[in-house]
Structure formats: C-alpha cells, structure tokens
Design a protein around this motif. Sequence first.
Motif, PDB file in Angstrom:
ATOM      1  N   ILE A 400       0.838  -1.208   0.000  1.00  0.00           N
ATOM      2  CA  ILE A 400       0.000   0.000   0.000  1.00  0.00           C
ATOM      3  C   ILE A 400       0.866   1.248   0.000  1.00  0.00           C
ATOM      4  CG2 ILE A 400      -1.656   1.327   1.379  1.00  0.00           C
ATOM      5  CD1 ILE A 400      -2.862  -1.347   2.275  1.00  0.00           C
ATOM      6  N   VAL A 401       1.882   1.261   0.863  1.00  0.00           N
ATOM      7  CA  VAL A 401       2.757   2.435   0.959  1.00  0.00           C
ATOM      8  C   VAL A 401       3.480   2.675  -0.357  1.00  0.00           C
ATOM      9  CG1 VAL A 401       4.769   3.410   2.148  1.00  0.00           C
ATOM     10  CG2 VAL A 401       3.020   2.194   3.454  1.00  0.00           C
ATOM     11  N   GLU A 402       3.838   1.606  -1.043  1.00  0.00           N
ATOM     12  CA  GLU A 402       4.538   1.724  -2.321  1.00  0.00           C
ATOM     13  C   GLU A 402       3.575   1.835  -3.500  1.00  0.00           C
ATOM     14  OE1 GLU A 402       6.953  -1.768  -2.262  1.00  0.00           O
ATOM     15  OE2 GLU A 402       8.149  -1.075  -0.544  1.00  0.00           O
ATOM     16  N   SER A 403       2.267   1.916  -3.210  1.00  0.00           N
ATOM     17  CA  SER A 403       1.215   2.072  -4.236  1.00  0.00           C
ATOM     18  C   SER A 403       1.227   0.930  -5.244  1.00  0.00           C
ATOM     19  CB  SER A 403       1.363   3.429  -4.952  1.00  0.00           C
ATOM     20  OG  SER A 403       1.228   4.489  -4.022  1.00  0.00           O
ATOM     21  N   ARG A 404       1.550  -0.274  -4.745  1.00  0.00           N
ATOM     22  CA  ARG A 404       1.538  -1.455  -5.616  1.00  0.00           C
ATOM     23  C   ARG A 404       0.211  -2.201  -5.541  1.00  0.00           C
ATOM     24  NH1 ARG A 404       4.605  -5.262  -3.859  1.00  0.00           N
ATOM     25  NH2 ARG A 404       5.501  -4.347  -1.978  1.00  0.00           N
ATOM     26  N   ALA A 405      -0.617  -1.881  -4.538  1.00  0.00           N
ATOM     27  CA  ALA A 405      -1.901  -2.564  -4.374  1.00  0.00           C
ATOM     28  C   ALA A 405      -2.828  -1.678  -3.545  1.00  0.00           C
ATOM     29  CB  ALA A 405      -1.711  -3.911  -3.692  1.00  0.00           C
ATOM     30  N   THR A 406      -4.112  -1.945  -3.655  1.00  0.00           N
ATOM     31  CA  THR A 406      -5.116  -1.195  -2.894  1.00  0.00           C
ATOM     32  C   THR A 406      -5.465  -1.958  -1.618  1.00  0.00           C
ATOM     33  OG1 THR A 406      -6.984  -2.318  -3.932  1.00  0.00           O
ATOM     34  CG2 THR A 406      -6.096  -0.360  -5.068  1.00  0.00           C
ATOM     35  N   PRO A 407      -6.064  -1.287  -0.641  1.00  0.00           N
ATOM     36  CA  PRO A 407      -6.519  -1.998   0.566  1.00  0.00           C
ATOM     37  C   PRO A 407      -7.482  -3.131   0.239  1.00  0.00           C
ATOM     38  CG  PRO A 407      -6.509   0.360   0.972  1.00  0.00           C
ATOM     39  CD  PRO A 407      -6.224   0.179  -0.494  1.00  0.00           C
ATOM     40  N   GLU A 408      -8.323  -2.929  -0.779  1.00  0.00           N
ATOM     41  CA  GLU A 408      -9.276  -3.976  -1.165  1.00  0.00           C
ATOM     42  C   GLU A 408      -8.556  -5.232  -1.658  1.00  0.00           C
ATOM     43  OE1 GLU A 408     -11.338  -0.104  -1.203  1.00  0.00           O
ATOM     44  OE2 GLU A 408      -9.435  -0.803  -2.038  1.00  0.00           O
ATOM     45  N   GLN A 409      -7.401  -5.063  -2.274  1.00  0.00           N
ATOM     46  CA  GLN A 409      -6.614  -6.230  -2.707  1.00  0.00           C
ATOM     47  C   GLN A 409      -5.813  -6.822  -1.541  1.00  0.00           C
ATOM     48  OE1 GLN A 409      -4.535  -3.898  -5.718  1.00  0.00           O
ATOM     49  NE2 GLN A 409      -5.353  -5.217  -7.350  1.00  0.00           N
ATOM     50  N   VAL A 410      -5.246  -5.947  -0.721  1.00  0.00           N
ATOM     51  CA  VAL A 410      -4.310  -6.393   0.320  1.00  0.00           C
ATOM     52  C   VAL A 410      -5.001  -7.145   1.454  1.00  0.00           C
ATOM     53  CG1 VAL A 410      -2.809  -5.557   2.175  1.00  0.00           C
ATOM     54  CG2 VAL A 410      -2.543  -4.667  -0.144  1.00  0.00           C
ATOM     55  N   LEU A 411      -6.124  -6.629   1.943  1.00  0.00           N
ATOM     56  CA  LEU A 411      -6.717  -7.196   3.165  1.00  0.00           C
ATOM     57  C   LEU A 411      -7.059  -8.681   3.041  1.00  0.00           C
ATOM     58  CD1 LEU A 411      -7.548  -6.591   6.063  1.00  0.00           C
ATOM     59  CD2 LEU A 411      -9.833  -6.011   5.210  1.00  0.00           C
ATOM     60  N   PRO A 412      -7.812  -9.112   2.010  1.00  0.00           N
ATOM     61  CA  PRO A 412      -8.134 -10.545   1.927  1.00  0.00           C
ATOM     62  C   PRO A 412      -6.896 -11.413   1.714  1.00  0.00           C
ATOM     63  CG  PRO A 412      -8.871  -9.398  -0.055  1.00  0.00           C
ATOM     64  CD  PRO A 412      -8.467  -8.346   0.926  1.00  0.00           C
ATOM     65  N   GLU A 413      -5.919 -10.912   0.964  1.00  0.00           N
ATOM     66  CA  GLU A 413      -4.703 -11.699   0.730  1.00  0.00           C
ATOM     67  C   GLU A 413      -3.869 -11.805   2.001  1.00  0.00           C
ATOM     68  OE1 GLU A 413      -2.758  -9.924  -2.618  1.00  0.00           O
ATOM     69  OE2 GLU A 413      -4.463 -10.243  -3.957  1.00  0.00           O
ATOM     70  N   MET A 414      -3.775 -10.715   2.766  1.00  0.00           N
ATOM     71  CA  MET A 414      -3.043 -10.742   4.027  1.00  0.00           C
ATOM     72  C   MET A 414      -3.724 -11.688   5.008  1.00  0.00           C
ATOM     73  SD  MET A 414      -1.769  -7.509   6.356  1.00  0.00           S
ATOM     74  CE  MET A 414      -3.345  -6.937   6.985  1.00  0.00           C
ATOM     75  N   ALA A 415      -5.046 -11.650   5.048  1.00  0.00           N
ATOM     76  CA  ALA A 415      -5.786 -12.539   5.948  1.00  0.00           C
ATOM     77  C   ALA A 415      -5.564 -14.001   5.584  1.00  0.00           C
ATOM     78  CB  ALA A 415      -7.275 -12.193   5.897  1.00  0.00           C
ATOM     79  N   ALA A 416      -5.591 -14.301   4.269  1.00  0.00           N
ATOM     80  CA  ALA A 416      -5.401 -15.691   3.829  1.00  0.00           C
ATOM     81  C   ALA A 416      -3.997 -16.189   4.182  1.00  0.00           C
ATOM     82  CB  ALA A 416      -5.638 -15.785   2.326  1.00  0.00           C
ATOM     83  N   GLU A 417      -2.987 -15.333   3.990  1.00  0.00           N
ATOM     84  CA  GLU A 417      -1.611 -15.730   4.323  1.00  0.00           C
ATOM     85  C   GLU A 417      -1.458 -16.000   5.808  1.00  0.00           C
ATOM     86  OE1 GLU A 417       1.583 -13.282   2.589  1.00  0.00           O
ATOM     87  OE2 GLU A 417       0.069 -12.450   1.250  1.00  0.00           O
ATOM     88  N   ILE A 418      -2.064 -15.168   6.630  1.00  0.00           N
ATOM     89  CA  ILE A 418      -1.910 -15.329   8.078  1.00  0.00           C
ATOM     90  C   ILE A 418      -2.716 -16.525   8.582  1.00  0.00           C
ATOM     91  CG2 ILE A 418      -2.456 -14.222  10.299  1.00  0.00           C
ATOM     92  CD1 ILE A 418      -1.494 -11.593   9.019  1.00  0.00           C
ATOM     93  N   ARG A 419      -3.851 -16.788   7.976  1.00  0.00           N
ATOM     94  CA  ARG A 419      -4.612 -17.986   8.355  1.00  0.00           C
ATOM     95  C   ARG A 419      -3.746 -19.237   8.230  1.00  0.00           C
ATOM     96  NH1 ARG A 419      -9.189 -15.538   5.504  1.00  0.00           N
ATOM     97  NH2 ARG A 419     -10.758 -14.952   7.071  1.00  0.00           N
ATOM     98  N   ARG A 420      -2.942 -19.295   7.176  1.00  0.00           N
ATOM     99  CA  ARG A 420      -2.100 -20.483   6.955  1.00  0.00           C
ATOM    100  C   ARG A 420      -1.011 -20.611   8.018  1.00  0.00           C
ATOM    101  NH1 ARG A 420      -2.878 -19.035   1.381  1.00  0.00           N
ATOM    102  NH2 ARG A 420      -0.975 -17.780   1.355  1.00  0.00           N
TER     103      ARG A 420
END
Length: 426
Positions: A400-420
């Motif tokens: 997000i800070v580097e403007s490579r992705a939006t919060p809408e993209q980051v949140l579900p992907e971050m959640a999925a990674e941490i679930r694992r």
Amino acid sequence: MTQLSRRAALALPAALALPALARAQSAATEITVHYAQPNIYKESYDAILAGFNKREPGIRVNFVTTPNYEEGAQLLLRQAATNQLPDLSYQGFNRLRMFAERGVAQDLLPLLKQEAADPATLGYSENLLKLAYFGNMQAGLAYAASNPICYYNADLVKRAGGDPDNFPKDWDGVLALAAKIDALGDGVDGLWYTWNGDDWMFSALLFGHGGRMLNENETDVAFAGPEGMASLKLLERMVKQAGMPNLTAVAARQAFAAGKIGMLFQTTALVRGTAAAVGNNFVLRTTGMPVIDAERGRLPTGGAAGMLTAKDPAKRAAAMKFLRYSTGPEGQAMMVKASGYLPCNQIAIDDPQYLGEFYRENPLFVASVKQLPISIPWYAFPGTNSVRVTQTMVDNMARIVESRATPEQVLPEMAAEIRRLLPRRS
C-alpha cells in the motif's frame, strides 16, 4: 626476631587483604543479559547497571544486544535449540507468549512471592503483571511500556496555517493539516507513520477502530472485516492525501529532525532521542494519537519485559536480582528519564520522589501518560509462526505504501496468508 618497619607494618593489612579481594572477585557470579534496540535502550540499561553494581558488587553482568525485538526473538529460539541461552532476556511483550508456550520462560510468580505474599506491595500491580502474563504463567516482568504518539514540528504547523496549541484531534484534521504542510514545497513532507518493522503500529490503527487481531478462541483472523479495511484505507490516505514518503524508520527520523517532515507517528520510547536529534532546529511538540472510535478505540502497549531463562541456581538468583532492580522503582525511574517509555512499577508511578517532578519539568513525556486509560496489551499471536505473521503484515502494508496494491486487494490476501500460519486446531 625480625622487626617490621612502621611503613611495612601499616602496609601489611592491605597486602593481606589483596588475596581475599582477588578470591571475592573470582567468585563473582557472572550472568549474561540480552536486550534489543540498543539505539533506544542503551542509556537506560547502562544507568541501571551502574546502580546495580553498587548494590550487588558480587554479580557481574555481561550485555548482549540485538537491533530489534524480532531478531532478539530469533536469537533466543536458536540458542534454546543449542542450550546456549542467556540468563535473562528482555523480549517484546508480543514474543513472551511464544517462549512461555515452548517452556523457555520461567514462571516468576513463585519468586516474587518469596519476597512478598502480594507482589503489589513491590510495585507489581495486577494490570502491570498482565502485560507479561502468558501461557498461564508470569512469563516476565514488564521493564518498559509505550504507546504510539504524534511528534510534530510546531514551526511547520504554523507555516501551513495551523495552530500548534490546538493540534487536530481526529485523523481527518490531521491529514488535512499534513496535506498543507506537504504543499509547502522545498522537500517538506506532511507526515510519516511507522508502518514498517512489526505489527505494532498497524494494531494501533486496528485497535483504534475497535478491532482485534484474532477471534476470541483464536481460530481465525478478526482483522479482515470493516475495522481492518478502515485501518488500511487510513494508511493509504496517509500516502495519497498527506504525501507520506516511503522511507525507512531511520531515514524518516533523520528527515523529521532536519525539519523536513511535519509530523512523525511513532513510539513514545523515542522522546528523549528525538528531542536530542531535533535540538534547536525547530520547536518540538508531542500529542496523543488521533481518536478514531471514542467508545471502542484502544491503543497497543508496546515495550519489553524481562524473561528469566537461567537454569544454574546461582545464575538464576543473580539474574532475578538484576530483573527485580531494573523493574523496581529506582530502576524504573532511571529507565523513564533515559528514554521516554512509561514506568512499569506502581511505586515509581505513585511516589512523587521518583517521577513526579520529572513529568512536571518534561512536558514532551506527558502525551503517552494521558493515553494509559485506553492502552491494552500488545497482542501476541499463538503458535510458533508469530514472527512470520508479523513479517507478513509488514510486507502487505508495504504494497500500500509503495502504491503497488489497494486496501481492497491487500486485506483478503493478508488474511489468507496469516490464516495459513496460525496453529491448526483439532
């Protein structure tokens, strides 16, 4: 019969004492003490060591340091595997759980109760003990506590049309002012928020919205809902609206001290160092974090606690003495004055002989004290992957800070990674 000269006779007691002194020095108990972040803590530990040496001349302390809490945790994990642990380690609050669950940390409550039936009489109130209570045991004693605050350049605030004496209380006002500072030009940026390093400042936004990291039974993430999305969107607004630059923490602090950043959001632990770096460059002020949810909003309590790991009885007793001194009222007063952290001993807090006058004379330190009523423990993730969980959060915030992705993209992907990475529950 051999006669001694008067000078020789006077010198005899000192000469006879030398072997005894040498024996006493050689019999000194030597302990190894680990702590992280010497850039923040060194002055406080050095002051405490000097005081401790006067009280306990028979104990020799050797310090081992790591640049940050994460590397400190990794160091102890490696040393635990090779049976080369230090005798005492000051770990970040959010790492104690891992060491308690692995059997590395020792329960300190029995040792405290050897001194007093109620640890509160020693200054360890129930709330302070809770900061380091994990794995159904008193895994550590809190040494230093912190919450996030805002440091601001009063000169830049004035130039941008703001009032340094009436700093904005909410994020909308803060971001609007930061945007005006950013528009001043000449290489000046509006603000910088400590997003990198660990999950602490993300939790400040999440808890500020009334959110939590995991659900109550810790089987799934809880940050993937509205509170987590609002937190990441706020981070995105810092970049897009307030012109937050993509800097390392060290570079951001240097730029702020040089008068090139209007606001800096970071731990109160850096008050002393920031004030020294700023010097006379500009008028430095501090204030609390902007209020997000007036009823549910909370802030994480960062900092470190001393964790006893010594197995040898003599070293264990010596390490406990150092831990008690460092977390006692005298040691805590030294720690606060040398850093900016909050005290973790109720006697140091309540007794004016320790810190009352200090806070009156040092207003930069007061912002964090005012936030104590809404401060809660730094969340500690369960299982053996807690360090990887933290890094996952940092890596995703970087997008997000580097403007490579939006919060809408980051949140579900971050959640999925941490679930694992969470422990599997049967």
